[in-house]
Motif scaffolding. Structure first.
Motif, PDB file in Angstrom:
ATOM      1  N   VAL A  63       0.815  -1.226   0.000  1.00  0.00           N
ATOM      2  CA  VAL A  63       0.000   0.000   0.000  1.00  0.00           C
ATOM      3  C   VAL A  63       0.851   1.280   0.000  1.00  0.00           C
ATOM      4  N   HIS A  64       0.572   2.150  -0.954  1.00  0.00           N
ATOM      5  CA  HIS A  64       1.271   3.439  -1.048  1.00  0.00           C
ATOM      6  C   HIS A  64       0.331   4.473  -1.680  1.00  0.00           C
ATOM      7  N   PRO A  65       0.602   5.756  -1.420  1.00  0.00           N
ATOM      8  CA  PRO A  65      -0.280   6.806  -1.942  1.00  0.00           C
ATOM      9  C   PRO A  65       0.172   7.341  -3.308  1.00  0.00           C
ATOM     10  N   HIS A  66      -0.745   8.008  -3.999  1.00  0.00           N
ATOM     11  CA  HIS A  66      -0.411   8.841  -5.158  1.00  0.00           C
ATOM     12  C   HIS A  66      -1.349  10.034  -5.129  1.00  0.00           C
ATOM     13  N   LYS A  67      -0.873  11.160  -5.647  1.00  0.00           N
ATOM     14  CA  LYS A  67      -1.734  12.350  -5.747  1.00  0.00           C
ATOM     15  C   LYS A  67      -1.229  13.279  -6.852  1.00  0.00           C
ATOM     16  N   LEU A 107      -4.890   5.550  -2.262  1.00  0.00           N
ATOM     17  CA  LEU A 107      -3.940   4.536  -1.799  1.00  0.00           C
ATOM     18  C   LEU A 107      -4.133   3.327  -2.700  1.00  0.00           C
ATOM     19  N   HIS A 108      -3.039   2.695  -3.104  1.00  0.00           N
ATOM     20  CA  HIS A 108      -3.219   1.442  -3.835  1.00  0.00           C
ATOM     21  C   HIS A 108      -2.047   0.510  -3.603  1.00  0.00           C
ATOM     22  N   LYS A 109      -2.222  -0.733  -4.036  1.00  0.00           N
ATOM     23  CA  LYS A 109      -1.117  -1.683  -4.067  1.00  0.00           C
ATOM     24  C   LYS A 109      -1.145  -2.398  -5.405  1.00  0.00           C
ATOM     25  N   GLU A 110       0.035  -2.764  -5.870  1.00  0.00           N
ATOM     26  CA  GLU A 110       0.197  -3.360  -7.197  1.00  0.00           C
ATOM     27  C   GLU A 110       1.085  -4.578  -7.022  1.00  0.00           C
ATOM     28  N   TYR A 111       0.656  -5.702  -7.557  1.00  0.00           N
ATOM     29  CA  TYR A 111       1.414  -6.929  -7.305  1.00  0.00           C
ATOM     30  C   TYR A 111       1.153  -7.955  -8.398  1.00  0.00           C
TER      31      TYR A 111
HETATM   32 MN    MN Z   1       1.653   3.020  -7.479  1.00  0.00          MN
END
Ligand code: MN
Length: 289
Positions: A63-67, A107-111
């Motif tokens: 989990v990490h943010p982007h804006k 917030l999202h996670k990519e895997y």
């Molecule tokens: Mn990302």
């Protein structure tokens, strides 16, 4: 008039890891191409084909943010899953694209997709960061999951290959991605010794990533994994594949606004970056397990 080539950059010597699932060559800004120079494309991370091997541990980025911008993930080989705080989730497979507008904050996670993780196999991906103009940075986060069959399809004459139009217009064929500023994103598959020609607006910042194969362009050879940065003279692009090639073509109208960035936040001023960090710390981007 042929579009001028400013420089052909070779692949950087060393990849870097994003989490434990993405082994990427940072072509922009890593090659020395500034965020402003390729605006609205702020970043291009290229996971050149790599086999991580079978694993019960699911590789990826937690989990990490982007804006303030959009993340665009293009799957060439392998499968990537995604989960975000606005409730969207999905899996992209080869030919699919995930176009996520972080906008006001997410917030999202990519895997790696679970079954792909377990089996292993070739993994090849690109992630782009596409900036948003100041007036759209506060747009609520949203997500476009675009599957391979939804792309604009152009069959090139003489069995030269195919073009998947992800965004913008190739000849008269439009891509499905909705964008905030004019951009073209094309996935071109070109057979060995075949050609294609198209035009890109002169004023756009434009480049081609040679994902696979090798091409000749304006009399210059661009080898596998190289990055062709165009100048702003001319608008016609003529390519011959010297080897069967897969090409990612990018062009976009520059967003002529100041860029202030800190990690996963891209705003216009330092003040806005501090605010983004505070909002993130205060939980305003939502929650995600
Ligand atoms: Mn990302």
């Amino acid at each position: 008039m042929k579009k001028s080539i400013e420089k052909i950059f070779p692949r950087p010597a060393q990849p870097g890891m994003v989490g434990d699932g993405f082994r990427v060559y940072n072509m922009v800004p890593g090659s020395g191409i500034s965020k402003e120079r390729m605006s609205p494309f702020l970043l291009l991370d290229f996971n050149a084909e790599f086999d991580f091997g079978p694993s019960n541990h699911i590789r990826g980025v937690d989990v990490h943010p982007h804006k303030g911008f959009e993340t665009v993930t293009i799957a060439y080989k392998g499968s990537v899953a995604h989960h975000d705080s606005s409730g969207n989730s999905g899996v992209i497979n080869p030919g699919d694209v995930q176009w996520m507008t972080a906008g006001a904050g997410i917030l999202h996670k990519e895997y790696h997709e679970e079954n792909f993780s377990k089996s292993g196999g070739p993994f090849e991906m690109v992630q782009l960061w596409v900036n948003l103009p100041a007036k759209d940075k506060g747009t609520p986060a949203h997500y476009q999951g675009i599957t391979a069959d939804q792309m604009g399809k152009v069959t090139l004459p003489d069995q030269a290959g195919i073009v998947n139009v992800i965004a913008g217009t190739f000849h008269d064929t439009k891509g499905p991605a909705e964008t905030y500023t004019p951009v073209n994103v094309f996935d071109i598959k070109l057979e060995k010794d075949h050609r294609t020609e198209f035009s890109l607006p002169k004023e756009h910042n434009a480049a081609i990533l040679v994902v696979n194969g090798e091409i000749e362009i304006n009399g210059q050879v661009a080898k596998e994994h190289s990055f062709i940065l165009f100048g702003h003279e001319g608008d016609e692009v003529a390519i011959r594949a010297t080897e069967k090639a897969v090409l990612l073509v990018l062009s976009g109208e520059p967003i002529n606004e100041p860029i202030a960035s800190y990690g996963p936040f891209v705003m216009n001023t330092q003040e806005e970056i501090y605010q983004a960090f505070e909002d993130y710390q205060a939980g305003k981007f939502g929650t995600l397990e």
